[in-house]
Design a protein around this motif. Structure first.
Motif, short mmCIF file in Angstrom:
data_model
loop_
_atom_site.label_atom_id
_atom_site.label_comp_id
_atom_site.label_asym_id
_atom_site.label_seq_id
_atom_site.Cartn_x
_atom_site.Cartn_y
_atom_site.Cartn_z
N LYS A 262 0.82 -1.21 0.00
CA LYS A 262 0.00 0.00 0.00
C LYS A 262 0.85 1.26 0.00
N ALA A 263 1.97 1.23 0.73
CA ALA A 263 2.84 2.41 0.78
C ALA A 263 3.48 2.67 -0.58
N HIS A 264 3.98 1.63 -1.23
CA HIS A 264 4.59 1.82 -2.55
C HIS A 264 3.56 2.26 -3.58
N LEU A 265 2.36 1.68 -3.52
CA LEU A 265 1.31 2.09 -4.46
C LEU A 265 0.88 3.54 -4.21
N SER A 266 0.87 3.95 -2.96
CA SER A 266 0.53 5.34 -2.64
C SER A 266 1.61 6.30 -3.11
N ALA A 267 2.87 5.88 -2.97
CA ALA A 267 3.99 6.74 -3.36
C ALA A 267 4.19 6.78 -4.86
N ARG A 268 3.88 5.68 -5.53
CA ARG A 268 4.09 5.56 -6.98
C ARG A 268 2.80 5.13 -7.65
N PRO A 269 1.89 6.07 -7.93
CA PRO A 269 0.59 5.74 -8.54
C PRO A 269 0.72 5.11 -9.92
N SER A 270 1.90 5.19 -10.53
CA SER A 270 2.09 4.59 -11.86
C SER A 270 2.12 3.07 -11.80
N LEU A 271 2.31 2.48 -10.61
CA LEU A 271 2.36 1.03 -10.47
C LEU A 271 1.02 0.41 -10.86
N ARG A 272 1.08 -0.62 -11.68
CA ARG A 272 -0.12 -1.28 -12.17
C ARG A 272 -0.13 -2.79 -11.91
N ARG A 273 0.99 -3.34 -11.48
CA ARG A 273 1.07 -4.78 -11.29
C ARG A 273 1.87 -5.07 -10.03
N VAL A 274 1.34 -5.97 -9.20
CA VAL A 274 2.03 -6.38 -7.97
C VAL A 274 2.17 -7.90 -8.00
N ILE A 275 3.41 -8.37 -7.88
CA ILE A 275 3.69 -9.81 -7.86
C ILE A 275 4.25 -10.16 -6.48
N ILE A 276 3.66 -11.15 -5.84
CA ILE A 276 4.03 -11.50 -4.47
C ILE A 276 4.68 -12.88 -4.44
N TRP A 277 5.81 -12.96 -3.75
CA TRP A 277 6.50 -14.24 -3.54
C TRP A 277 6.65 -14.48 -2.06
N ASN A 278 6.51 -15.74 -1.67
CA ASN A 278 6.77 -16.13 -0.29
C ASN A 278 7.23 -17.59 -0.29
N ARG A 279 8.03 -17.94 0.70
CA ARG A 279 8.48 -19.33 0.76
C ARG A 279 7.28 -20.29 0.82
N THR A 280 6.26 -19.89 1.57
CA THR A 280 5.01 -20.65 1.58
C THR A 280 4.08 -20.01 0.55
N MET A 281 3.93 -20.67 -0.58
CA MET A 281 3.19 -20.07 -1.69
C MET A 281 1.73 -19.81 -1.35
N GLU A 282 1.16 -20.61 -0.45
CA GLU A 282 -0.22 -20.41 -0.08
C GLU A 282 -0.43 -19.03 0.55
N LYS A 283 0.53 -18.58 1.36
CA LYS A 283 0.43 -17.26 1.97
C LYS A 283 0.51 -16.16 0.92
N ALA A 284 1.37 -16.34 -0.07
CA ALA A 284 1.47 -15.36 -1.15
C ALA A 284 0.17 -15.30 -1.94
N ARG A 285 -0.41 -16.46 -2.21
CA ARG A 285 -1.65 -16.51 -2.97
C ARG A 285 -2.79 -15.82 -2.21
N LYS A 286 -2.89 -16.11 -0.91
CA LYS A 286 -3.95 -15.51 -0.11
C LYS A 286 -3.80 -14.00 -0.02
N LEU A 287 -2.55 -13.53 0.12
CA LEU A 287 -2.33 -12.08 0.18
C LEU A 287 -2.71 -11.42 -1.13
N ALA A 288 -2.35 -12.05 -2.24
CA ALA A 288 -2.70 -11.48 -3.55
C ALA A 288 -4.22 -11.39 -3.71
N GLU A 289 -4.92 -12.42 -3.28
CA GLU A 289 -6.38 -12.41 -3.38
C GLU A 289 -6.98 -11.34 -2.48
#
Length: 428
Positions: free
Chosen positions: A172-199
């Motif tokens: 949220k901070a990066h998106l607020s600072a850089r409104p030009s951002l249009r895509r966010v890709i999330i990685w985590n060692r536990t992929m299920e956590k990354a998937r849930k956060l993206a959703e």
């Protein structure tokens, strides 16, 4: 039942003097809850607050390097004090932080904190608050401010490495600072956590036109990031410098001990490195290790956040340059973040109360002409909680609310009259 003091008896006998008198004691501090902080703080406003205030305030504060104690082989206790005797900032602030990285296996946050604000004039406790939430906001907004200054203006893709409690705040901070951002890709060692956060971010993030996704191939997505933000407790390098694209901005948040490391030496060699404050040179595992190995020297650090804000140091020099920002946190931004909600509460509470009959709440028109008296309506919300009850129930008619809270309004105003005036003065 004990009799209640009449606030009129405490008024200045000189009716021409409308300035309030302040007591020399305070009965109890304000407690600012988790819910209150979430309602009062926003990433956009805190980034702006830091950008406009940090450089000025830093020179008035005494901020020792934080103390860190190992309470076990993996867990730590951190003490972060800061104080000022400046009339514009008469505070002492202390944050107590515990770091228990294995809490993830218990489905608990790894970091817990409490923040306490004192008067530097009398030493009295003014307020305490959820330091965990405060830390999440201030840490992410420091990174957001750095990306506002250092990242490319046309940045479109944010790569978020880590999906813990700090990750949504950083996004949220990066998106607020850089409104030009249009895509966010999330990685985590536990992929299920990354998937849930993206959703969750896609459904509830509130950023129209931004897509959120998860991806399990770290090396692949690092090369896609215009901004790569890391918030992990990793002790092995996750970001390889050779994978960073030209013009990328690398944001390193997780490490605060020598054994922790989120990027390799090549990332530091390829980029111009900035820090949030000088403590990073002594605490951050990436930097300390790179100095020891001779990969870079302390003289290679291009500047700190205050120098960037003041314009004393140049940030990005061209569109192909890689920039690196390493933060370890400081008590200065804690005390600034703890103040931010204060003026907003006054405005929001006054606007809300204006919907009701002031006289029916036990106040005269003369009372309402004095800002300090109006500020009771802030603390009636008690300690900010009651205010949020009003906001939640605004769907009900004003007359219902007025009837329901009439008695508590009047009682709170009388019982807390002197205490509230004192707190009001010291939290402005």
């Amino acid at each position: 039942m004990a009799s209640t003091p009449n606030p009129r008896k405490n008024e200045n006998p000189n009716k021409n003097d409308t300035s309030p008198s302040y007591p020399t004691t305070i009965t109890s501090p304000i407690f600012i809850s988790t819910e209150s902080l979430h309602s009062l703080l926003s990433h956009q406003t805190l980034i702006h607050h830091l950008q406009s205030s940090l450089a000025t305030v830093s020179s008035t504060l005494q901020t020792p390097i934080r103390q860190s104690y190992a309470v076990s082989s993996s867990s730590s206790l951190l003490l972060m004090p800061s104080w000022s005797f400046s009339p514009s900032l008469p505070y002492i602030g202390v944050k107590l932080v515990t770091y228990f990285p294995h809490n993830s296996s218990l489905n608990l946050p790894g970091v817990h904190a409490s923040y306490v604000l004192f008067s530097s004039t009398t030493g009295q406790t003014l307020a305490s608050m959820d330091g965990t939430v405060l830390t999440l906001y201030r840490t992410s907004c420091v990174s957001g401010l750095a990306s506002k200054i250092l990242a490319r203006n046309d940045s479109e893709t944010l790569v978020m490495i880590g999906a813990g409690n700090l990750a949504p705040h950083l996004i949220k901070a990066h998106l607020s600072a850089r409104p030009s951002l249009r895509r966010v890709i999330i990685w985590n060692r536990t992929m299920e956590k990354a998937r849930k956060l993206a959703e969750e971010m896609q459904e509830n993030g509130g950023f129209d036109g931004v897509s959120f996704e998860s991806n399990g191939c770290l090396e692949e997505i690092v090369g896609l990031g215009d901004i790569v933000s890391c918030a992990t407790n990793s002790e092995t390098a996750l970001v390889k410098g050779e994978s960073l694209k030209a013009g990328a901005h690398l944001d390193l948040v997780g490490s605060f001990k020598h054994c922790m490391r989120e990027c390799d030496d090549e990332a530091l060699r390829r980029g111009r490195v900035f820090v949030d404050n000088e403590a990073a040179l002594e605490e951050a595992g990436e930097l300390v290790g790179a100095f020891e190995r001779g990969a870079i020297e302390k003289g290679d650090i291009a500047g700190n956040l205050v120098e960037l804000i003041k314009g004393e140091k140049v940030g990005r020099s061209n569109s192909d340059e890689i920039t690196v920002f390493k933060s370890v946190g400081s008590a200065v931004v804690d005390i600034l973040a703890s103040q931010l909600g204060r003026p907003r509460i006054v405005v929001e509470t006054f606007n809300l109360i204006s919907r009701f009959s002031i006289l029916d709440c036990g106040l005269t028109f003369e009372d309402t002409t004095n800002l300090y008296n109006i500020s009771f309506l802030l603390v009636l919300s008690t300690v900010m909680e009651r205010k949020f009850s009003f906001l939640k129930e605004r769907k009900r008619s004003p007359s219902d609310l007025q009837t329901r809270y009439h008695r508590s309004f009047k009682s709170t105003l009388i019982l807390d009259w002197r205490r509230v005036l004192y707190v009001e003065r010291n939290l402005v």
